[in-house]
Design an enzyme around this catalytic site. Sequence first.
Site, PDB file in Angstrom:
ATOM      1  N   ASN A   1       0.770  -1.266  -0.103  1.00  8.01           N
ATOM      2  CA  ASN A   1       0.008  -0.096   0.100  1.00  8.01           C
ATOM      3  C   ASN A   1       1.003   1.350  -0.063  1.00  8.01           C
ATOM      4  OD1 ASN A   1      -1.846   2.046   0.440  1.00  8.01           O
ATOM      5  ND2 ASN A   1      -2.280   1.485   2.382  1.00  8.01           N
ATOM      6  N   TRP A   2       0.979   1.892  -1.095  1.00 14.14           N
ATOM      7  CA  TRP A   2       1.752   2.898  -1.293  1.00 14.14           C
ATOM      8  C   TRP A   2       1.557   4.072  -0.703  1.00 14.14           C
ATOM      9  CZ3 TRP A   2       3.814   2.623  -7.029  1.00 14.14           C
ATOM     10  CH2 TRP A   2       4.664   1.628  -7.251  1.00 14.14           C
ATOM     11  N   LYS A   3       0.173   4.213  -0.268  1.00 12.47           N
ATOM     12  CA  LYS A   3      -0.382   5.457   0.309  1.00 12.47           C
ATOM     13  C   LYS A   3      -0.109   6.719  -0.506  1.00 12.47           C
ATOM     14  CE  LYS A   3      -0.176   3.065   4.834  1.00 12.47           C
ATOM     15  NZ  LYS A   3      -0.111   3.221   6.118  1.00 12.47           N
TER      16      LYS A   3
ATOM     17  N   HIS B   1      -9.572   1.325   4.829  1.00 14.10           N
ATOM     18  CA  HIS B   1      -8.252   1.256   5.786  1.00 14.10           C
ATOM     19  C   HIS B   1      -8.681   2.263   6.924  1.00 14.10           C
ATOM     20  CE1 HIS B   1      -4.142   2.478   6.667  1.00 14.10           C
ATOM     21  NE2 HIS B   1      -3.798   1.402   5.916  1.00 14.10           N
TER      22      HIS B   1
ATOM     23  N   GLU C   1      -6.727   4.612   7.830  1.00 12.75           N
ATOM     24  CA  GLU C   1      -6.769   6.156   7.664  1.00 12.75           C
ATOM     25  C   GLU C   1      -7.819   6.595   6.890  1.00 12.75           C
ATOM     26  OE1 GLU C   1      -3.007   5.460   5.563  1.00 12.75           O
ATOM     27  OE2 GLU C   1      -2.194   4.860   7.526  1.00 12.75           O
TER      28      GLU C   1
ATOM     29  N   GLU D   1      -5.468  -4.987  10.758  1.00 10.29           N
ATOM     30  CA  GLU D   1      -4.349  -3.788  11.071  1.00 10.29           C
ATOM     31  C   GLU D   1      -4.579  -3.221  12.366  1.00 10.29           C
ATOM     32  OE1 GLU D   1      -2.653  -2.701   6.879  1.00 10.29           O
ATOM     33  OE2 GLU D   1      -3.935  -1.324   7.635  1.00 10.29           O
TER      34      GLU D   1
ATOM     35  N   GLY E   1       2.829   2.094  11.006  1.00  8.91           N
ATOM     36  CA  GLY E   1       3.631   3.242  10.643  1.00  8.91           C
ATOM     37  C   GLY E   1       4.457   3.728  11.946  1.00  8.91           C
TER      38      GLY E   1
ATOM     39  N   SER F   1       3.431  -2.265  10.472  1.00 10.48           N
ATOM     40  CA  SER F   1       4.891  -2.184  10.733  1.00 10.48           C
ATOM     41  C   SER F   1       5.593  -3.651  10.163  1.00 10.48           C
ATOM     42  CB  SER F   1       5.590  -1.939  12.042  1.00 10.48           C
ATOM     43  OG  SER F   1       4.981  -0.760  12.246  1.00 10.48           O
TER      44      SER F   1
ATOM     45  N   GLY G   1       2.944  -1.185   4.205  1.00  5.87           N
ATOM     46  CA  GLY G   1       3.095   0.369   3.840  1.00  5.87           C
ATOM     47  C   GLY G   1       4.385   0.588   3.447  1.00  5.87           C
ATOM     48  N   GLY G   2       5.225   1.103   4.718  1.00  2.48           N
ATOM     49  CA  GLY G   2       6.429   1.781   4.507  1.00  2.48           C
ATOM     50  C   GLY G   2       7.435   0.726   3.844  1.00  2.48           C
TER      51      GLY G   2
HETATM   52  O1  LIG Z   1      -1.838  -0.494   4.596  1.00  3.79           O
HETATM   53  C1  LIG Z   1      -0.926  -0.842   5.298  1.00  3.79           C
HETATM   54  C2  LIG Z   1      -0.760  -0.435   6.656  1.00  3.79           C
HETATM   55  O2  LIG Z   1      -1.330   0.745   6.870  1.00  3.79           O
HETATM   56  C3  LIG Z   1       0.734  -0.712   7.408  1.00  3.79           C
HETATM   57  O3  LIG Z   1       1.464   0.425   7.217  1.00  3.79           O
HETATM   58  P1  LIG Z   1       2.952   0.230   7.382  1.00  3.79           P
HETATM   59  O4  LIG Z   1       3.748  -0.887   7.041  1.00  3.79           O
HETATM   60  O5  LIG Z   1       3.706   1.373   7.130  1.00  3.79           O
HETATM   61  O6  LIG Z   1       3.018   0.095   9.005  1.00  3.79           O
END
Ligand SMILES: O=C[C@H](O)COP(=O)(O)O
Length: 253
Positions: free
Chosen positions: A9-11, A95, A97, A167, A173, A213, A234-235
Amino acid sequence: MRKPIIAGNWKMHKTMEEAVDFTEKVKGLVPSNAQVDTVICAPFLFLDRLVKEVNGYNVKIGAQTMHYEEKGAFTGEVSPAALKGIGVSHVILGHSERRELYNETDDSVNKKVLSAFRYGMIPIVCVGESLEQWENGETNEHVGNQVKRALQGLTEEQVKCLVIAYEPIWAIGTGKSSTAEGADEVCGHIRQVIENNFSKEAADAVRIQYGGSVKPENIRDFISCPNIDGALVGGASLDPDSFLALLEASINE
Ligand SMILES: O=C[C@H](O)COP(=O)(O)O
């Protein structure tokens, strides 16, 4: 045995140039379709180009949200028909967010899940508890309710092919991940909720990812748990080497 599914998920990260560069680097190196399903969920603007970039490779392209209506006066929104029309196969829905910052509710998530199926896309339905809920021991109840509401009105066959991403909000994050045992227990509870509301077959077939994470160094801990079938990342999905390492580590031994 369920096939693992890893979704990046590149956000709101990357430019078009960086997105194309990433896919050029990874597309020829991803494990085979028989080993793992690989999905990149990119910002809307890049989707059309990325679908073309990965054509013929074992990489699917997903969106990070969508509207549930086919069309209409919804300024700034993107329809399921438009996504399907360019070859998007997956869509992240609910999600945390989106729930927190853009007023996504259980009801709108449910409408979007139904709509994704109407347009032949696979929803990745996100659920998860806040730190406070976790500390109060309310995780299973909260997550169970989110799952029930998100999947309302689906057929058993639809439930079998969707993806749920568990999640914990406090792990996103933050560098703090849930313990693998803790995450597996919640994912087991999600399976039980699906069995109670649909069937044992649906509960056995549905794939449940852990997210929060996840990195190449810890993904194996999660993926080796009986109820966890992949990760929403994500990250650590933003760097090609890291993304490829996540895929390699997720292959069932
Ligand atoms: O969609 C992915 C999640 O929000 C996890 O993000 P993260 O891997 O940066 O903690």
